[in-house]
Design a protein around this motif. Sequence first.
Motif, PDB file in Angstrom:
ATOM      1  N   SER A 125       0.824  -1.208   0.000  1.00 35.64           N
ATOM      2  CA  SER A 125       0.000   0.000   0.000  1.00 35.64           C
ATOM      3  C   SER A 125       0.861   1.262   0.000  1.00 35.64           C
ATOM      4  CB  SER A 125      -0.907   0.018   1.233  1.00 35.64           C
ATOM      5  OG  SER A 125      -1.603   1.245   1.316  1.00 35.64           O
ATOM      6  N   ALA A 126       0.430   2.229  -0.811  1.00 33.66           N
ATOM      7  CA  ALA A 126       1.113   3.524  -0.867  1.00 33.66           C
ATOM      8  C   ALA A 126       0.175   4.652  -0.461  1.00 33.66           C
ATOM      9  CB  ALA A 126       1.645   3.771  -2.281  1.00 33.66           C
ATOM     10  N   THR A 127      -0.921   4.317   0.228  1.00 29.54           N
ATOM     11  CA  THR A 127      -1.931   5.319   0.552  1.00 29.54           C
ATOM     12  C   THR A 127      -1.373   6.452   1.405  1.00 29.54           C
ATOM     13  OG1 THR A 127      -3.624   3.589   0.465  1.00 29.54           O
ATOM     14  CG2 THR A 127      -4.230   5.692   1.484  1.00 29.54           C
ATOM     15  N   ALA A 128      -0.637   6.119   2.462  1.00 25.70           N
ATOM     16  CA  ALA A 128      -0.125   7.161   3.362  1.00 25.70           C
ATOM     17  C   ALA A 128       0.848   8.107   2.666  1.00 25.70           C
ATOM     18  CB  ALA A 128       0.513   6.533   4.597  1.00 25.70           C
ATOM     19  N   PRO A 129       1.913   7.594   2.017  1.00 26.99           N
ATOM     20  CA  PRO A 129       2.834   8.534   1.367  1.00 26.99           C
ATOM     21  C   PRO A 129       2.202   9.308   0.217  1.00 26.99           C
ATOM     22  CG  PRO A 129       3.426   6.270   0.834  1.00 26.99           C
ATOM     23  CD  PRO A 129       2.407   6.208   1.932  1.00 26.99           C
ATOM     24  N   LEU A 130       1.324   8.683  -0.553  1.00 18.74           N
ATOM     25  CA  LEU A 130       0.705   9.392  -1.671  1.00 18.74           C
ATOM     26  C   LEU A 130      -0.287  10.448  -1.192  1.00 18.74           C
ATOM     27  CD1 LEU A 130       0.047   6.867  -4.561  1.00 18.74           C
ATOM     28  CD2 LEU A 130       1.610   8.797  -4.522  1.00 18.74           C
ATOM     29  N   THR A 131      -0.967  10.193  -0.076  1.00 17.32           N
ATOM     30  CA  THR A 131      -1.867  11.203   0.477  1.00 17.32           C
ATOM     31  C   THR A 131      -1.091  12.457   0.861  1.00 17.32           C
ATOM     32  OG1 THR A 131      -3.424   9.528   1.282  1.00 17.32           O
ATOM     33  CG2 THR A 131      -3.505  11.702   2.328  1.00 17.32           C
ATOM     34  N   ALA A 132       0.074  12.262   1.462  1.00 22.22           N
ATOM     35  CA  ALA A 132       0.912  13.410   1.822  1.00 22.22           C
ATOM     36  C   ALA A 132       1.372  14.160   0.577  1.00 22.22           C
ATOM     37  CB  ALA A 132       2.119  12.933   2.632  1.00 22.22           C
ATOM     38  N   ALA A 136       0.641  18.065  -0.972  1.00 21.32           N
ATOM     39  CA  ALA A 136       1.752  18.958  -1.300  1.00 21.32           C
ATOM     40  C   ALA A 136       1.704  19.436  -2.752  1.00 21.32           C
ATOM     41  CB  ALA A 136       3.080  18.258  -1.027  1.00 21.32           C
ATOM     42  N   PHE A 137       1.282  18.545  -3.671  1.00 21.96           N
ATOM     43  CA  PHE A 137       1.343  18.869  -5.093  1.00 21.96           C
ATOM     44  C   PHE A 137      -0.029  19.120  -5.728  1.00 21.96           C
ATOM     45  CE2 PHE A 137       5.410  16.817  -4.332  1.00 21.96           C
ATOM     46  CZ  PHE A 137       6.289  17.581  -5.083  1.00 21.96           C
ATOM     47  N   GLY A 138      -1.105  18.790  -5.031  1.00 20.47           N
ATOM     48  CA  GLY A 138      -2.433  19.120  -5.532  1.00 20.47           C
ATOM     49  C   GLY A 138      -3.075  18.119  -6.466  1.00 20.47           C
ATOM     50  N   ARG A 211     -13.230  16.607  -7.893  1.00 19.67           N
ATOM     51  CA  ARG A 211     -12.335  17.663  -8.353  1.00 19.67           C
ATOM     52  C   ARG A 211     -12.312  18.813  -7.352  1.00 19.67           C
ATOM     53  NH1 ARG A 211     -14.537  17.911 -12.585  1.00 19.67           N
ATOM     54  NH2 ARG A 211     -13.141  16.645 -13.884  1.00 19.67           N
ATOM     55  N   GLY A 212     -11.161  19.417  -7.203  1.00 20.76           N
ATOM     56  CA  GLY A 212     -11.030  20.568  -6.327  1.00 20.76           C
ATOM     57  C   GLY A 212     -10.510  20.247  -4.950  1.00 20.76           C
ATOM     58  N   LYS A 213     -10.357  18.958  -4.643  1.00 19.61           N
ATOM     59  CA  LYS A 213      -9.869  18.562  -3.327  1.00 19.61           C
ATOM     60  C   LYS A 213      -8.760  17.532  -3.505  1.00 19.61           C
ATOM     61  CE  LYS A 213     -11.194  16.422   1.047  1.00 19.61           C
ATOM     62  NZ  LYS A 213     -12.257  15.712   1.801  1.00 19.61           N
ATOM     63  N   PRO A 214      -7.493  17.932  -3.343  1.00 22.21           N
ATOM     64  CA  PRO A 214      -6.402  16.955  -3.460  1.00 22.21           C
ATOM     65  C   PRO A 214      -6.598  15.818  -2.464  1.00 22.21           C
ATOM     66  CG  PRO A 214      -5.534  19.196  -3.392  1.00 22.21           C
ATOM     67  CD  PRO A 214      -6.988  19.282  -3.052  1.00 22.21           C
ATOM     68  N   ASP A 215      -6.641  14.593  -2.964  1.00 24.58           N
ATOM     69  CA  ASP A 215      -6.924  13.456  -2.093  1.00 24.58           C
ATOM     70  C   ASP A 215      -6.567  12.173  -2.821  1.00 24.58           C
ATOM     71  OD1 ASP A 215      -7.742  12.119   0.146  1.00 24.58           O
ATOM     72  OD2 ASP A 215      -9.884  12.354  -0.208  1.00 24.58           O
ATOM     73  N   VAL A 216      -6.420  11.106  -2.057  1.00 28.03           N
ATOM     74  CA  VAL A 216      -6.140   9.785  -2.614  1.00 28.03           C
ATOM     75  C   VAL A 216      -7.159   8.806  -2.053  1.00 28.03           C
ATOM     76  CG1 VAL A 216      -4.498   7.877  -2.715  1.00 28.03           C
ATOM     77  CG2 VAL A 216      -3.686  10.221  -2.967  1.00 28.03           C
ATOM     78  N   ALA A 217      -7.947   8.198  -2.929  1.00 27.53           N
ATOM     79  CA  ALA A 217      -8.931   7.204  -2.515  1.00 27.53           C
ATOM     80  C   ALA A 217      -8.264   5.835  -2.431  1.00 27.53           C
ATOM     81  CB  ALA A 217     -10.086   7.158  -3.515  1.00 27.53           C
ATOM     82  N   ASN A 218      -8.802   5.014  -1.565  1.00 25.71           N
ATOM     83  CA  ASN A 218      -8.361   3.631  -1.430  1.00 25.71           C
ATOM     84  C   ASN A 218      -9.413   2.767  -2.117  1.00 25.71           C
ATOM     85  OD1 ASN A 218      -7.888   1.308   1.278  1.00 25.71           O
ATOM     86  ND2 ASN A 218      -6.495   1.713  -0.389  1.00 25.71           N
ATOM     87  N   LEU A 219      -9.054   2.066  -3.186  1.00 26.81           N
ATOM     88  CA  LEU A 219     -10.005   1.247  -3.931  1.00 26.81           C
ATOM     89  C   LEU A 219      -9.607  -0.226  -3.901  1.00 26.81           C
ATOM     90  CD1 LEU A 219     -10.567   3.520  -7.087  1.00 26.81           C
ATOM     91  CD2 LEU A 219     -12.105   3.227  -5.140  1.00 26.81           C
TER      92      LEU A 219
END
Length: 386
Positions: A125-132, A136-138, A211-219
């Motif tokens: 899983s890369a959820t934690a690092p990618l969420t950060a 940072a990058f939007g 759209r409009g909210k930087p975020d990473v979903a877990n699927l």
Amino acid sequence: MYNDEKFPPFSLQRLMTTCFGEGQGEKLCILIDLPDPKEIEDFRFLSDESLSIQNYGYEVFYKGFKNGDLEALNYTGGDIFAYKETGGSNLDMEDDCYDPDGKHLSLEKDIYPNYQIILTVSTFSATAPLTAQAKAFGFRGATLHGLNQIIVESGLAVDYNRISDDAEKLRLGLTKADRFEIDFEVENQVTTLTLNTDQQEAQKSHGLCPRGKPDVANLPAGEVYFVPTSASGQFPFKYEEETLGLLTVEDGKIIKSRLIYGDYSLVEEHNAKLADDPMTGALGELGFGTQKLPFSGRDIQDEKILGTCHIATGRDDHLGGHLTPDLFKHRENASHDDVLYAPHKTPEIKVKQVRMYRDGEETVILENYRPAAYLLNLLKGEAVLS
């Protein structure tokens, strides 16, 4: 548990449109992890049968976009890159990555700033690092670690608008709880773990990443979760198929393990790790599944099944908690590891009952891996039983 559920055929267009909305020309890419990321050159990794997850990333997403779904969705790009597998769940990723031409690139310089949607299909899983990095990058994105055919045909084929609605019904029914108690039974011994949530707002993993909210979903998505403020008691832990330990929790951390049966060296190793780096025993999440799905053999889907519950140790900063990687003595310990309790995975362990305490009232929410009447009534939209 829910193998009789019927699912529509998987549609990449439906998944992307539902989770991310209609495309507006966003540039998209796929990331995969490999033991040697250079093996993405000329797609050499496809000949390695042990890399089935990454093969799904290539077949389902990369080829799916290249075969016309990208243009139909009004996205651009569709590129694929490989980074070095981290070796643990939610550990920070190395910056080096490679493209199919063998070009050496940087995640922070070449990928994160230049893509608006990033899909990561990985072993770990890369959820934690990618969420950060998303904050940072939007960018927006999704993590799909452990992908297999069952997940593609069920957990990724559902209507995530409905999944989001169901998760919200359960979230509202559990939010602002004071604490939860879980009764476990192993070898005729019952132990209880208490997790305090101190009336915090419950959160949900629901698959929608607007759209409009930087975020990473877990699927696949579909859970209601909390970041415990403290915890105490005991709970069983499955090390391997034939080894169980009993973990003692004080002040929100696992402080020791005792062998129930099996290989004592695994318990010794765990106790040594807890002594060397106590933060590895910190409890960072309590989660409850909200979907009716078949068991896939992968925690990313199976923890989303209604009737299951999971506890996680380690970092929880991606969930809004305060357990950040810098608090751990060793980098390789700064993982977020889910401990899933489900009938197919932990048949030796009975989750006899899960109780919620809120506003002075006790409510049973799970019994023997089945949702109690309270949760079922929430999903039906009916009046909650007192």
